[in-house]
Scaffold this active site. Structure first.
Site, PDB file in Angstrom:
ATOM      1  CB  SER A   1     -20.433 -53.887 -17.103  1.00 46.13           C
ATOM      2  OG  SER A   1     -21.233 -53.628 -15.956  1.00 46.13           O
TER       3      SER A   1
ATOM      4  CG  ASN B   1     -30.882 -61.285 -19.423  1.00 48.10           C
ATOM      5  OD1 ASN B   1     -32.114 -61.261 -19.501  1.00 48.10           O
ATOM      6  ND2 ASN B   1     -30.223 -61.430 -18.277  1.00 48.10           N
TER       7      ASN B   1
ATOM      8  N   GLY C   1     -24.575 -54.943 -14.384  1.00 50.32           N
ATOM      9  CA  GLY C   1     -25.279 -53.663 -14.280  1.00 50.32           C
ATOM     10  C   GLY C   1     -24.511 -52.590 -13.533  1.00 50.32           C
TER      11      GLY C   1
ATOM     12  CG  HIS D   1     -29.438 -63.632 -14.556  1.00 48.58           C
ATOM     13  ND1 HIS D   1     -29.465 -62.650 -13.586  1.00 48.58           N
ATOM     14  CD2 HIS D   1     -28.766 -63.115 -15.606  1.00 48.58           C
ATOM     15  CE1 HIS D   1     -28.834 -61.581 -14.051  1.00 48.58           C
ATOM     16  NE2 HIS D   1     -28.406 -61.839 -15.269  1.00 48.58           N
TER      17      HIS D   1
ATOM     18  CE  LYS E   1     -29.923 -58.230 -16.693  1.00 48.01           C
ATOM     19  NZ  LYS E   1     -29.001 -57.748 -15.675  1.00 48.01           N
TER      20      LYS E   1
ATOM     21  CD  GLU F   1     -30.635 -59.249 -12.803  1.00 50.27           C
ATOM     22  OE1 GLU F   1     -31.516 -59.525 -13.640  1.00 50.27           O
ATOM     23  OE2 GLU F   1     -29.690 -58.463 -13.060  1.00 50.27           O
TER      24      GLU F   1
ATOM     25  CD  GLU G   1     -24.490 -62.862 -16.766  1.00 51.20           C
ATOM     26  OE1 GLU G   1     -24.473 -62.047 -17.699  1.00 51.20           O
ATOM     27  OE2 GLU G   1     -25.487 -63.072 -16.061  1.00 51.20           O
TER      28      GLU G   1
HETATM   29  P1  PGA Z   1     -25.420 -56.101 -17.824  1.00 53.31           P
HETATM   30  O1  PGA Z   1     -26.177 -57.468 -17.421  1.00 53.31           O
HETATM   31  O2  PGA Z   1     -24.895 -56.306 -19.222  1.00 53.31           O
HETATM   32  O3  PGA Z   1     -26.491 -55.046 -17.770  1.00 53.31           O
HETATM   33  O4  PGA Z   1     -24.331 -55.887 -16.837  1.00 53.31           O
HETATM   34  C1  PGA Z   1     -25.678 -58.708 -17.779  1.00 53.31           C
HETATM   35  C2  PGA Z   1     -26.602 -59.791 -17.301  1.00 53.31           C
HETATM   36  O5  PGA Z   1     -27.157 -59.662 -16.192  1.00 53.31           O
HETATM   37  O6  PGA Z   1     -26.811 -60.799 -18.003  1.00 53.31           O
END
Ligand code: PGA
Length: 262
Positions: free
Chosen positions: A220, A12, A180, A104, A14, A106, A174
């Protein structure tokens, strides 16, 4: 058991990498895996670039016969028409997008996506022959109040409300606090929730779907911890954010089967 499910490593991106950077990354990733004599059959890889990169990446994958699938990060609930800024499932399907990330955290947090919107997007994806990668997860507040699995289980139940038995989906667990943050869940925690999510899939879509659906962990994920997640019986892959936009790191994550001593 995870024996019959092909692992899926999903990147992903983003809102990172323009279309030129996207092409460079996909090319380098492919070379890196070939150099390492990676067995492409053993792991499915999907990249989810921003919309503006999709056509370029599709053209590259097609021309160079790169064995990655292409995915999108979002989809409109609508089919077409006066919806400024939205992207229809049909457009994604025409670009060979095989999967789409839906729900997601976000998007839930910054774009007000409710469980109803998520369910409508899942329906839009399936209608266009695109596999929805349904993201669920609890915030740290949810974790304190309700434990780890209550919120993701409820989110998945709602997302699957209108889905017919036999539909192909992917589920991504997640935990919001792990995204993140550098602070991944432990494999044991993630396994516990992923097992419950698989039970939801079986209850809603049937036992076969429960067995065949891939449940991913995200939050992460790095080359240093991927193998420990993949050892868990109900974790079939990972949704990787930050680690998916660095060639060496993502290449190593994809080659988790070769990691030793973790
Ligand atoms: P990350 O994000 O690996 O940067 O923690 C995962 C995600 O949001 O899909």
């Amino acid at each position: 058991m995870g024996m019959t499910r092909t692992p899926l490593i999903a990147g992903n991106w983003k809102m990172n990498l323009d279309h030129l950077q996207a092409v460079a990354l996909v090319q380098k990733l492919h070379w890196s895996l070939k150099d390492a004599q990676h067995d492409f059959e053993s792991v499915d890889v999907t990249v989810f670039p921003p919309f503006t990169d999709l056509r370029s990446v599709q053209t590259l994958i097609d021309a160079d016969k790169i064995p990655f699938a292409l995915g999108a990060q979002d989809i409109s609930t609508h089919e077409q028409g006066a919806y400024t800024g939205e992207i229809a499932g049909e457009f994604l399907a025409k670009l060979d997008c095989r999967q789409v990330i839906i729900g997601h955290s976000e998007r839930r947090e910054y774009h007000g996506e409710t469980d109803e919107v998520v369910a409508a997007k899942v329906a839009a994806a399936l209608k266009n022959g695109i596999v929805p990668v349904i993201c669920v997860g609890e915030t740290s507040e949810d974790l304190e109040k309700h434990g780890a699995s209550a919120v993701p289980v409820a989110q998945l139940e709602k997302a699957l409300e209108g889905v017919a038995a036999g539909a192909e989906i992917v589920v991504a667990y997640e935990p919001v606090w792990a995204i993140g943050s550098g602070q991944a869940a432990t494999p044991e925690q993630a396994q516990e929730v992923c097992e419950k999510l698989r039970e939801v899939v079986a209850a809603k879509l049937g036992d076969d779907a429960g067995q065949s659906t891939r449940v991913l962990y995200g939050g992460s994920v790095k080359s240093g911890n991927i193998a420990s997640f993949m050892r868990e019986p109900d974790i079939d892959g990972a949704l990787v954010g930050g680690g998916s936009i660095k060639v060496d790191e993502f290449s190593s994550i994809i080659r988790f089967q070769k990691h030793v001593g973790v």
